[in-house]
Design an enzyme around this catalytic site. Structure first.
Site, mmCIF file in Angstrom:
data_model
loop_
_atom_site.group_PDB
_atom_site.id
_atom_site.type_symbol
_atom_site.label_atom_id
_atom_site.label_comp_id
_atom_site.label_asym_id
_atom_site.label_seq_id
_atom_site.Cartn_x
_atom_site.Cartn_y
_atom_site.Cartn_z
ATOM 1 C CB CYS A 259 -0.992 -0.017 1.162
ATOM 2 S SG CYS A 259 -0.275 0.185 2.810
ATOM 3 C CG HIS A 308 -4.781 0.262 3.682
ATOM 4 N ND1 HIS A 308 -4.040 -0.595 2.891
ATOM 5 C CD2 HIS A 308 -5.726 0.789 2.862
ATOM 6 C CE1 HIS A 308 -4.518 -0.589 1.658
ATOM 7 N NE2 HIS A 308 -5.540 0.241 1.620
ATOM 8 C CG HIS A 320 -6.539 0.619 -2.030
ATOM 9 N ND1 HIS A 320 -6.855 0.124 -0.787
ATOM 10 C CD2 HIS A 320 -7.467 0.085 -2.875
ATOM 11 C CE1 HIS A 320 -7.919 -0.656 -0.866
ATOM 12 N NE2 HIS A 320 -8.305 -0.701 -2.119
#
Length: 346
Positions: A259, A308, A320
Site C-alpha cells: 500500500c 493502510h 490502492h
C-alpha cells in the site's frame, strides 16, 4: 415354576415418541458434525478469515517496511561514521608524527628532556593532567599534546557512536527477520484457507472482487469531485497506470506494490519525495478530516494504527494496493475494512 408370559409390546404412542427422538438425535448429530472442528467452512467464512489474515499481514508488512527503512538509514550513518573515524585516526597519526619529529630534533641537538618520551605515548592525558610537569615543555609542545588529546577524545566518541549504531543495526535486523516471518506465516495461513475452497468457489470470490473494482472505478471516474491540481493530480495519474499490478509485501514498484509502496512510488515519479511507510506518510502534509474536503490525489489513511494508505480517487473511492492476494485497484472507502481516519494533502 417359571412363568412363560409373552413380553408386553410397546404401545403405538411409545413407538412414535422413540422414533421421533431417534430422528431428532440423527439431526442433532448431523448438525454437531457440521459444527465440529475440521468441518469445511463456507465460502463466506473463508473470505472473512482470509480478509482478517491479510489485514494482519499488511499491518506486519508496514512494520517490516519501517524496520527495513531504519536498517538502510543506519547502514548509511555507520558508513559515514566509520569514514570519520578513519580520517580522524589519520589526523591523529599525523599529530603524533609531528611530535616524533620534534623529539628527534631535540635529541639530535642534545637538548631532549626525559619527559619528551611522553609525547609519543598513546595516552597523553595523564601527562597533561599533571600541572607540575607543564613547565618542562615548550608552548609548541603543550599545544601539540592538547591537539592529540582533543583528537583522541573525538575519536573515542565517534567510535562509541558507531558501536551503538552497529548494535542498533543488529537489533533492527533481528526485528526485520521476525516481521518477515510473521508476514509469511499470515500469508501461508490465508493460502491454506483459500486452498480449502473448490475451484468454483475461488473463481466466485475473484469475480466478486473484479466486479467491485469495476464498479468503484466507474464511480470514481464518473464522480463530481474536483481533481487536485499540480503534482498530487499527476501522482494519481501515474498510479492509475498501475491498476492490475499485484500486491507484494515490501514492494515499491515499478511492477508490484504494497500500500505505501504504491503511494510513495507514485509521488516519486512526479518529483515529490514522501516517506516509505504509511505511518510516516501520515505526517507528509496537511491533514484533512472530512471526506468532503478531499481532492483527487490526496493520501487517505485507514485503521486506528494507520497501517493502510491509498490515493483518493474521487466520489468516495480510493485507488490502492489493498492487501496480499489482490492487485492495485479502485475500491469504495466504505469497504476497506477499517475506518477512514483522515486524508493528507502533500
Amino acid at each position: 415354576m417359571a412363568s412363560h408370559r409373552r413380553p408386553k409390546q410397546p404401545s403405538r404412542a411409545r413407538v412414535t415418541v422413540l422414533t421421533t427422538a431417534a430422528a431428532a438425535a440423527v439431526v442433532l448429530s448431523a448438525q454437531a458434525a457440521d459444527a465440529a472442528p475440521g468441518a469445511k467452512p463456507s465460502k463466506d467464512e473463508v473470505k472473512s478469515k482470509v480478509d482478517k489474515l491479510y489485514e494482519e499481514a499488511e499491518k506486519a508488512t508496514e512494520a517490516y517496511n519501517g524496520a527495513r527503512e531504519k536498517q538502510g538509514k543506519l547502514e548509511k550513518e555507520i558508513s559515514i561514521l566509520q569514514d570519520k573515524v578513519a580520517r580522524g585516526q589519520d589526523e591523529l597519526n599525523q599529530l603524533r608524527d609531528g611530535i616524533g619529529t620534534m623529539a628527534s630534533a631535540q635529541y639530535r641537538s642534545g637538548s631532549i628532556d626525559p619527559s619528551i618520551q611522553l609525547f609519543l605515548s598513546a595516552d597523553p592525558d595523564d601527562f597533561l593532567d599533571k600541572a607540575s610537569t607543564l613547565d618542562q615543555l615548550s608552548g609548541q609542545q603543550v599545544e601539540a599534546l592538547k591537539k592529540i588529546q582533543e583528537k583522541q577524545r573525538e575519536l573515542a566518541q565517534e567510535r562509541q557512536e558507531a558501536t551503538d549504531k552497529l548494535e542498533d543495526l543488529a537489533s533492527t535486523r533481528t526485528e526485520l527477520g521476525k516481521k518477515k516471518k510473521e508476514v509469511q506465516g499470515k500469508l501461508a495461513d490465508a493460502q491454506k484457507l483459500l486452498n480449502s475452497l473448490t475451484t468454483q468457489e475461488r473463481a466466485a470470490l475473484q469475480a466478486d472482487q473484479a466486479r467491485a473494482s469495476r464498479d468503484s472505478m466507474r464511480d470514481a471516474l464518473g464522480g463530481s469531485t474536483a481533481p487536485a491540481s499540480g503534482r498530487a493530480g499527476a501522482a494519481y495519474g501515474v498510479a492509475q497506470s498501475k491498476v492490475g499490478s499485484p500486491y507484494v509485501y515490501g514492494a515499491s514498484g515499478p511492477s508490484s506494490f504494497d500500500c505505501s509502496g504504491l503511494t510513495s512510488w507514485a509521488y516519486a515519479q512526479v518529483g515529490v519525495g514522501i516517506p516509505r511507510t504509511s505511518e510516516a506518510q501520515a505526517n507528509a502534509g496537511t491533514r484533512i478530516y472530512s471526506t468532503s474536503g478531499l481532492k483527487v490525489g490526496d493520501l487517505v489513511f485507514f485503521f486506528n494504527d494507520l497501517h493502510h494508505v491509498g490515493l483518493y480517487a474521487g466520489n468516495g473511492q480510493v485507488l490502492h494496493a489493498p492487501r496480499p492476494g489482490t492487485v492495485v485497484r479502485y475500491e469504495s472507502m466504505s469497504t476497506i475494512g477499517g475506518p477512514f481516519m483522515f486524508g493528507v494533502r502533500v
